[in-house]
Design a protein around this motif. Structure first.
Motif, PDB file in Angstrom:
ATOM      1  N   PRO A 143      29.564   4.995   4.114  1.00 30.63           N
ATOM      2  CA  PRO A 143      29.790   3.808   4.949  1.00 30.63           C
ATOM      3  C   PRO A 143      28.663   2.787   4.854  1.00 30.63           C
ATOM      4  O   PRO A 143      27.512   3.131   4.610  1.00 30.63           O
ATOM      5  CB  PRO A 143      29.843   4.392   6.368  1.00 30.63           C
ATOM      6  N   LEU A 144      29.048   1.524   5.041  1.00 33.80           N
ATOM      7  CA  LEU A 144      28.057   0.470   5.180  1.00 33.80           C
ATOM      8  C   LEU A 144      27.640   0.414   6.640  1.00 33.80           C
ATOM      9  O   LEU A 144      28.472   0.596   7.529  1.00 33.80           O
ATOM     10  CB  LEU A 144      28.635  -0.880   4.752  1.00 33.80           C
ATOM     11  N   GLY A 145      26.373   0.217   6.887  1.00 30.51           N
ATOM     12  CA  GLY A 145      25.896   0.200   8.262  1.00 30.51           C
ATOM     13  C   GLY A 145      24.630  -0.606   8.401  1.00 30.51           C
ATOM     14  O   GLY A 145      24.327  -1.469   7.584  1.00 30.51           O
ATOM     15  N   GLU A 146      23.883  -0.297   9.443  1.00 31.20           N
ATOM     16  CA  GLU A 146      22.680  -1.045   9.795  1.00 31.20           C
ATOM     17  C   GLU A 146      21.469  -0.124   9.796  1.00 31.20           C
ATOM     18  O   GLU A 146      21.525   0.986  10.337  1.00 31.20           O
ATOM     19  CB  GLU A 146      22.862  -1.667  11.173  1.00 31.20           C
ATOM     20  N   LEU A 147      20.380  -0.602   9.207  1.00 36.82           N
ATOM     21  CA  LEU A 147      19.094   0.085   9.284  1.00 36.82           C
ATOM     22  C   LEU A 147      18.227  -0.647  10.287  1.00 36.82           C
ATOM     23  O   LEU A 147      18.182  -1.879  10.285  1.00 36.82           O
ATOM     24  CB  LEU A 147      18.350   0.032   7.945  1.00 36.82           C
ATOM     25  N   THR A 148      17.547   0.100  11.122  1.00 38.36           N
ATOM     26  CA  THR A 148      16.525  -0.457  11.994  1.00 38.36           C
ATOM     27  C   THR A 148      15.211   0.147  11.536  1.00 38.36           C
ATOM     28  O   THR A 148      15.027   1.362  11.590  1.00 38.36           O
ATOM     29  CB  THR A 148      16.808  -0.130  13.476  1.00 38.36           C
ATOM     30  N   ILE A 149      14.320  -0.707  11.051  1.00 40.21           N
ATOM     31  CA  ILE A 149      13.060  -0.262  10.457  1.00 40.21           C
ATOM     32  C   ILE A 149      11.917  -0.551  11.422  1.00 40.21           C
ATOM     33  O   ILE A 149      11.767  -1.676  11.902  1.00 40.21           O
ATOM     34  CB  ILE A 149      12.813  -0.990   9.123  1.00 40.21           C
ATOM     35  N   ASP A 150      11.121   0.477  11.705  1.00 35.99           N
ATOM     36  CA  ASP A 150       9.936   0.311  12.546  1.00 35.99           C
ATOM     37  C   ASP A 150       8.829  -0.326  11.710  1.00 35.99           C
ATOM     38  O   ASP A 150       8.514   0.162  10.624  1.00 35.99           O
ATOM     39  CB  ASP A 150       9.460   1.658  13.082  1.00 35.99           C
ATOM     40  N   VAL A 151       8.244  -1.407  12.230  1.00 36.82           N
ATOM     41  CA  VAL A 151       7.166  -2.110  11.528  1.00 36.82           C
ATOM     42  C   VAL A 151       5.948  -2.138  12.452  1.00 36.82           C
ATOM     43  O   VAL A 151       5.801  -3.039  13.276  1.00 36.82           O
ATOM     44  CB  VAL A 151       7.583  -3.546  11.138  1.00 36.82           C
ATOM     45  N   ASP A 196       0.791  -1.239   0.000  1.00 38.51           N
ATOM     46  CA  ASP A 196       0.000   0.000   0.000  1.00 38.51           C
ATOM     47  C   ASP A 196       0.821   1.285   0.000  1.00 38.51           C
ATOM     48  O   ASP A 196       0.266   2.375   0.054  1.00 38.51           O
ATOM     49  CB  ASP A 196      -0.975   0.007   1.178  1.00 38.51           C
ATOM     50  N   GLY A 197       2.146   1.174  -0.037  1.00 40.29           N
ATOM     51  CA  GLY A 197       2.990   2.363  -0.105  1.00 40.29           C
ATOM     52  C   GLY A 197       3.188   3.094   1.211  1.00 40.29           C
ATOM     53  O   GLY A 197       3.747   4.185   1.229  1.00 40.29           O
ATOM     54  N   THR A 198       2.738   2.515   2.322  1.00 40.59           N
ATOM     55  CA  THR A 198       2.902   3.162   3.619  1.00 40.59           C
ATOM     56  C   THR A 198       4.384   3.376   3.916  1.00 40.59           C
ATOM     57  O   THR A 198       5.171   2.430   3.916  1.00 40.59           O
ATOM     58  CB  THR A 198       2.295   2.302   4.745  1.00 40.59           C
ATOM     59  N   ALA A 199       4.769   4.625   4.136  1.00 42.03           N
ATOM     60  CA  ALA A 199       6.156   4.945   4.473  1.00 42.03           C
ATOM     61  C   ALA A 199       6.459   4.453   5.886  1.00 42.03           C
ATOM     62  O   ALA A 199       5.628   4.580   6.787  1.00 42.03           O
ATOM     63  CB  ALA A 199       6.391   6.445   4.384  1.00 42.03           C
ATOM     64  N   LEU A 200       7.651   3.880   6.064  1.00 44.47           N
ATOM     65  CA  LEU A 200       8.071   3.390   7.374  1.00 44.47           C
ATOM     66  C   LEU A 200       9.239   4.223   7.878  1.00 44.47           C
ATOM     67  O   LEU A 200      10.103   4.628   7.100  1.00 44.47           O
ATOM     68  CB  LEU A 200       8.486   1.919   7.285  1.00 44.47           C
ATOM     69  N   THR A 201       9.243   4.473   9.170  1.00 40.84           N
ATOM     70  CA  THR A 201      10.359   5.210   9.757  1.00 40.84           C
ATOM     71  C   THR A 201      11.505   4.244  10.023  1.00 40.84           C
ATOM     72  O   THR A 201      11.296   3.047  10.239  1.00 40.84           O
ATOM     73  CB  THR A 201       9.946   5.908  11.067  1.00 40.84           C
ATOM     74  N   TYR A 202      12.704   4.781   9.979  1.00 42.04           N
ATOM     75  CA  TYR A 202      13.888   3.959  10.203  1.00 42.04           C
ATOM     76  C   TYR A 202      15.008   4.815  10.767  1.00 42.04           C
ATOM     77  O   TYR A 202      14.995   6.046  10.638  1.00 42.04           O
ATOM     78  CB  TYR A 202      14.343   3.279   8.907  1.00 42.04           C
ATOM     79  N   THR A 203      15.949   4.162  11.399  1.00 41.65           N
ATOM     80  CA  THR A 203      17.155   4.818  11.865  1.00 41.65           C
ATOM     81  C   THR A 203      18.341   4.051  11.297  1.00 41.65           C
ATOM     82  O   THR A 203      18.219   2.881  10.916  1.00 41.65           O
ATOM     83  CB  THR A 203      17.249   4.835  13.409  1.00 41.65           C
ATOM     84  N   SER A 204      19.467   4.711  11.228  1.00 39.49           N
ATOM     85  CA  SER A 204      20.664   4.053  10.715  1.00 39.49           C
ATOM     86  C   SER A 204      21.822   4.311  11.664  1.00 39.49           C
ATOM     87  O   SER A 204      21.819   5.276  12.424  1.00 39.49           O
ATOM     88  CB  SER A 204      21.008   4.560   9.318  1.00 39.49           C
ATOM     89  N   ARG A 205      22.794   3.399  11.593  1.00 41.08           N
ATOM     90  CA  ARG A 205      23.992   3.569  12.399  1.00 41.08           C
ATOM     91  C   ARG A 205      25.136   2.824  11.733  1.00 41.08           C
ATOM     92  O   ARG A 205      24.921   1.903  10.937  1.00 41.08           O
ATOM     93  CB  ARG A 205      23.788   3.076  13.818  1.00 41.08           C
ATOM     94  N   CYS A 206      26.337   3.275  12.049  1.00 37.05           N
ATOM     95  CA  CYS A 206      27.538   2.602  11.569  1.00 37.05           C
ATOM     96  C   CYS A 206      28.654   2.872  12.569  1.00 37.05           C
ATOM     97  O   CYS A 206      28.507   3.696  13.470  1.00 37.05           O
ATOM     98  CB  CYS A 206      27.931   3.068  10.169  1.00 37.05           C
ATOM     99  N   ALA A 207      29.749   2.183  12.386  1.00 39.89           N
ATOM    100  CA  ALA A 207      30.894   2.385  13.271  1.00 39.89           C
ATOM    101  C   ALA A 207      31.401   3.815  13.119  1.00 39.89           C
ATOM    102  O   ALA A 207      31.424   4.366  12.015  1.00 39.89           O
ATOM    103  CB  ALA A 207      31.995   1.395  12.936  1.00 39.89           C
ATOM    104  N   ILE A 208      31.801   4.431  14.216  1.00 42.10           N
ATOM    105  CA  ILE A 208      32.273   5.819  14.198  1.00 42.10           C
ATOM    106  C   ILE A 208      33.429   5.986  13.225  1.00 42.10           C
ATOM    107  O   ILE A 208      33.466   6.938  12.444  1.00 42.10           O
ATOM    108  CB  ILE A 208      32.671   6.282  15.611  1.00 42.10           C
ATOM    109  N   ILE A 209      34.378   5.064  13.236  1.00 41.33           N
ATOM    110  CA  ILE A 209      35.543   5.184  12.358  1.00 41.33           C
ATOM    111  C   ILE A 209      35.120   5.137  10.891  1.00 41.33           C
ATOM    112  O   ILE A 209      35.673   5.851  10.055  1.00 41.33           O
ATOM    113  CB  ILE A 209      36.611   4.107  12.681  1.00 41.33           C
TER     114      ILE A 209
END
Length: 108
Positions: free
Chosen positions: A82-90, A61-74
């Motif tokens: 940088p490559l990192g991790e997404l955490t998606i709210d479902v 249905d196209g519902t937008a989902l919120t997400y946060t991202s993070r990666c190593a500081i260096i």
């Protein structure tokens, strides 16, 4: 198939097993995450270019989902992409009892 055929037809395998714990497919710059089990509020996707994520949404249905991202500081200091991790709210409201397909659009 009616609301999810885009994520199955003419696609290639998506992410590696360590990147997402479930089946995934890919077509161009779009990654499809197939949630066959009900998630606990969030899902995680690892090893993707977090600064290139344009949008995350539910395919049906196209519902937008919120997400946060993070990666190593260096990595954030030394790497402009940088490559990192997404955490998606479902949220419960977007869960399909059979399968929920989430799309991640990557800007190439």
């Amino acid at each position: 198939m009616g609301s999810h055929s885009e994520s199955i037809l003419d696609t290639i395998p998506g992410l590696e097993l360590w990147q997402f714990y479930g089946p995934s497919t890919r077509k161009g710059d779009r990654i499809y995450l197939h949630l066959l089990m009900k998630p606990y509020e969030t899902i995680s996707v690892r090893g993707i270019p977090i600064k290139q994520v344009k949008s995350v949404f539910v395919l049906a249905d196209g519902t937008a989902l919120t997400y946060t991202s993070r990666c190593a500081i260096i990595d954030s200091i030394l790497n402009s992409n940088p490559l990192g991790e997404l955490t998606i709210d479902v949220p419960e409201s977007v869960i399909n009892p059979y399968v929920t397909v989430i799309c991640i659009d990557i800007d190439s």
